[in-house]
Design an enzyme around this catalytic site. Structure first.
Site, PDB file in Angstrom:
ATOM      1  N   GLY A   1     -46.163 -37.109 -80.633  1.00  0.00           N
ATOM      2  CA  GLY A   1     -46.044 -36.146 -79.533  1.00  0.00           C
ATOM      3  C   GLY A   1     -47.360 -35.461 -79.247  1.00  0.00           C
ATOM      4  O   GLY A   1     -47.762 -35.292 -78.088  1.00  0.00           O
TER       5      GLY A   1
ATOM      6  N   ARG B   1     -48.770 -39.124 -96.086  1.00  0.00           N
ATOM      7  CA  ARG B   1     -49.270 -37.882 -95.475  1.00  0.00           C
ATOM      8  C   ARG B   1     -49.911 -36.963 -96.508  1.00  0.00           C
ATOM      9  O   ARG B   1     -50.856 -36.235 -96.190  1.00  0.00           O
ATOM     10  CB  ARG B   1     -48.133 -37.158 -94.759  1.00  0.00           C
ATOM     11  CG  ARG B   1     -47.752 -37.899 -93.494  1.00  0.00           C
ATOM     12  CD  ARG B   1     -46.643 -37.225 -92.750  1.00  0.00           C
ATOM     13  NE  ARG B   1     -46.496 -37.852 -91.447  1.00  0.00           N
ATOM     14  CZ  ARG B   1     -45.450 -37.718 -90.658  1.00  0.00           C
ATOM     15  NH1 ARG B   1     -44.431 -36.970 -91.040  1.00  0.00           N
ATOM     16  NH2 ARG B   1     -45.407 -38.316 -89.500  1.00  0.00           N
TER      17      ARG B   1
ATOM     18  N   GLY C   1     -46.785 -43.031 -83.477  1.00  0.00           N
ATOM     19  CA  GLY C   1     -45.488 -43.662 -83.268  1.00  0.00           C
ATOM     20  C   GLY C   1     -45.515 -45.166 -83.390  1.00  0.00           C
ATOM     21  O   GLY C   1     -46.149 -45.716 -84.288  1.00  0.00           O
TER      22      GLY C   1
ATOM     23  N   LYS D   1     -39.973 -45.535 -71.014  1.00  0.00           N
ATOM     24  CA  LYS D   1     -39.750 -44.980 -69.683  1.00  0.00           C
ATOM     25  C   LYS D   1     -40.992 -44.385 -69.024  1.00  0.00           C
ATOM     26  O   LYS D   1     -41.805 -43.753 -69.671  1.00  0.00           O
ATOM     27  CB  LYS D   1     -38.698 -43.872 -69.786  1.00  0.00           C
ATOM     28  CG  LYS D   1     -37.308 -44.438 -70.029  1.00  0.00           C
ATOM     29  CD  LYS D   1     -36.392 -43.434 -70.648  1.00  0.00           C
ATOM     30  CE  LYS D   1     -35.862 -42.442 -69.632  1.00  0.00           C
ATOM     31  NZ  LYS D   1     -35.227 -41.309 -70.333  1.00  0.00           N
TER      32      LYS D   1
HETATM   33  P1  AMP Z   1     -41.401 -45.081 -76.469  1.00  0.00           P
HETATM   34  O1  AMP Z   1     -40.537 -44.300 -77.409  1.00  0.00           O
HETATM   35  O2  AMP Z   1     -41.407 -44.582 -75.075  1.00  0.00           O
HETATM   36  O3  AMP Z   1     -42.780 -45.359 -77.024  1.00  0.00           O
HETATM   37  O4  AMP Z   1     -40.696 -46.495 -76.335  1.00  0.00           O
HETATM   38  C1  AMP Z   1     -40.532 -47.342 -77.410  1.00  0.00           C
HETATM   39  C2  AMP Z   1     -39.332 -48.175 -77.166  1.00  0.00           C
HETATM   40  O5  AMP Z   1     -39.448 -48.855 -75.938  1.00  0.00           O
HETATM   41  C3  AMP Z   1     -39.165 -49.231 -78.241  1.00  0.00           C
HETATM   42  O6  AMP Z   1     -38.018 -48.934 -78.991  1.00  0.00           O
HETATM   43  C4  AMP Z   1     -39.015 -50.517 -77.433  1.00  0.00           C
HETATM   44  O7  AMP Z   1     -37.960 -51.328 -77.909  1.00  0.00           O
HETATM   45  C5  AMP Z   1     -38.694 -50.031 -76.031  1.00  0.00           C
HETATM   46  N1  AMP Z   1     -39.095 -50.985 -75.024  1.00  0.00           N
HETATM   47  C6  AMP Z   1     -40.282 -51.555 -74.859  1.00  0.00           C
HETATM   48  N2  AMP Z   1     -40.253 -52.458 -73.858  1.00  0.00           N
HETATM   49  C7  AMP Z   1     -39.007 -52.459 -73.367  1.00  0.00           C
HETATM   50  C8  AMP Z   1     -38.350 -53.180 -72.332  1.00  0.00           C
HETATM   51  N3  AMP Z   1     -39.006 -54.083 -71.608  1.00  0.00           N
HETATM   52  N4  AMP Z   1     -37.056 -52.919 -72.105  1.00  0.00           N
HETATM   53  C9  AMP Z   1     -36.410 -52.009 -72.841  1.00  0.00           C
HETATM   54  N5  AMP Z   1     -36.962 -51.296 -73.832  1.00  0.00           N
HETATM   55  C10 AMP Z   1     -38.247 -51.520 -74.095  1.00  0.00           C
END
Ligand code: AMP
Length: 399
Positions: free
Chosen positions: A379, A38, A356, A199
């Protein structure tokens, strides 16, 4: 939101005191910086200001001191690293905008550089306290925001200070705003967005906003299973946002009404349970997306889906990607995420990767230089895709 903002190249900085908000939130261990990425990224802006005769006053937060004075989170180590990179002294202030900063800022000569202490040592910083904003502004003639990672926060050093000073972007923020802004306001088409991650509920507004703009919306990762459930498929023990099934139905209807192609997984890699440890060995099989057996958990997109998503990305003119396609922390379940990263790297399109996990995946795979833009803010880039007004950008002068 207006994405056409003035940058340091649009104003005269010579002889001016310039307060420059950077993202020096670097990882440290035992008082040593473990990655100076950074800092290196901020150097073009700092060098430009120095070379154009500004009196440069740098500031940033680091870690989460939560308004307490924590010596282990002092920006002194960052000042020392910048000094090495610049080949000149960086004067360290003993406070954020107090008497020592005031005295040192007043004594700066053209081309000098100083660093304020960690802005989050002050309780007022995250409250956007006008007193702190005014104190920061009193140090300088111009405010430059070059910290995209905190641009979605209305803090004293990211936005509040601009109530009292003319404000423009540095090179990093300028690149984020111009590339992502153009993609959202006036994209070259076909425009494809690929969303993944855990999610649906984290990306409700992103999905809704992108459906207004894209030609194709691709959904993978954990969030895809709620969409599959909304289509009436049984999804075994895969991740389900049960309260969001109706929302997914609504989004599918919206896509159809708008003529947006919505691509969901057609096959999926399943296992008996979530890997434990997350990177441990795991037995998997691939099944059709409408035939996930009871008790099986979908953890990555299958091979046919990888090809489907990659084809869509390769035939696009603009691609935005945010979020992994599966549990990519596990090598067996990283294939979908790698396939998407590879497709973006191979694509001739303008490719934009949100911060991320997806940014880290592109970097780890060595694809970073084949992507048009990897956003530095997780974010902030999501809020950008939501179409929200980011306080740290809205406060900058329009061109
Ligand atoms: P996010 O923080 O929303 O970008 O989500 C990232 C996280 O989603 C990572 O740690 C992944 O391991 C998890 N992830 C991705 N696909 C799946 C899945 N099919 N089931 C559970 N967790 C998942």
């Amino acid at each position: 939101m207006n994405y056409n903002k003035k940058s340091i190249e649009d104003i005269d900085v010579s002889g001016k005191r310039v307060l420059c908000r950077c993202d020096f939130n670097v990882p440290t261990k035992n008082g040593k910086i473990t990655s100076d990425k950074r800092i290196v990224a901020a150097m073009p802006t700092i060098e430009y200001l120095v070379n154009h005769g500004a009196k440069v006053i740098l500031c940033s937060h680091m870690g989460k001191p939560k308004g307490e004075w924590k010596p282990e989170l002092s920006l002194k180590v960052v000042a020392e690293r910048i000094s090495e990179l610049l080949g000149k002294e960086v004067i360290m202030a003993a406070d954020v905008a107090g008497a020592d900063s005031q005295a040192k800022a007043a004594a700066l000569k053209d081309g000098d550089v100083m660093m304020l202490e960690n802005t989050r040592f002050m309780k007022g910083e995250t409250k956007n306290d006008p007193e702190l904003s005014k104190a920061l502004a009193s140090l300088a003639d111009i405010f430059v925001n070059d910290a995209f990672g905190t641009a979605h926060r209305a803090h004293s050093s990211t936005a509040g200070v601009a109530d009292y000073l003319p404000a423009v972007s540095g090179f990093l923020v300028n690149k984020e705003v111009s590339i992502m802004g153009k993609a959202l306001a006036n994209p070259e088409r076909p425009f494809v967005a690929i969303l993944g991650g855990a999610k649906v509920s984290d990306k409700l507004n992103v999905i809704n906003n992108l459906l207004e703009k894209v030609d194709t919306l691709i959904i993978g990762g954990g969030m895809a299973y709620t969409f599959l459930a909304a289509k009436g498929y049984s999804i075994g023990s895969s991740l389900l946002d049960s309260e969001k099934i109706d929302y997914c139905k609504e989004m599918m209807a919206k896509a159809e009404a708008k003529g947006v192609k919505l691509l969901l997984p057609i096959d999926t890699v399943v296992a008996d349970s979530f890997p434990d440890p997350i990177d441990g060995d795991i037995a998997v099989e691939t099944v059709a997306a409408d035939a996930i057996p009871d008790g099986k958990m979908g953890l990555d997109i299958g091979e046919k889906t990888r090809a489907l998503f990659a084809d869509a990305a390769k035939s696009a003119k603009t691609v935005v990607w945010n979020g992994p396609m599966g549990v990519f922390e596990n090598p067996t379940l990283a294939k979908g995420t790698i396939a998407v990263a590879q497709a973006l790297a191979d694509s001739e399109a303008v490719t934009i990767v949100g911060g991320g996990d997806s940014a880290a995946a592109c970097e780890q795979l060595g694809f970073a230089d084949k992507i048009t833009h990897i956003s530095t803010g997780g974010g902030a880039s999501l809020e950008f895709l939501e179409g929200l007004e980011l306080p740290g950008i809205a406060c900058l002068q329009d061109k």
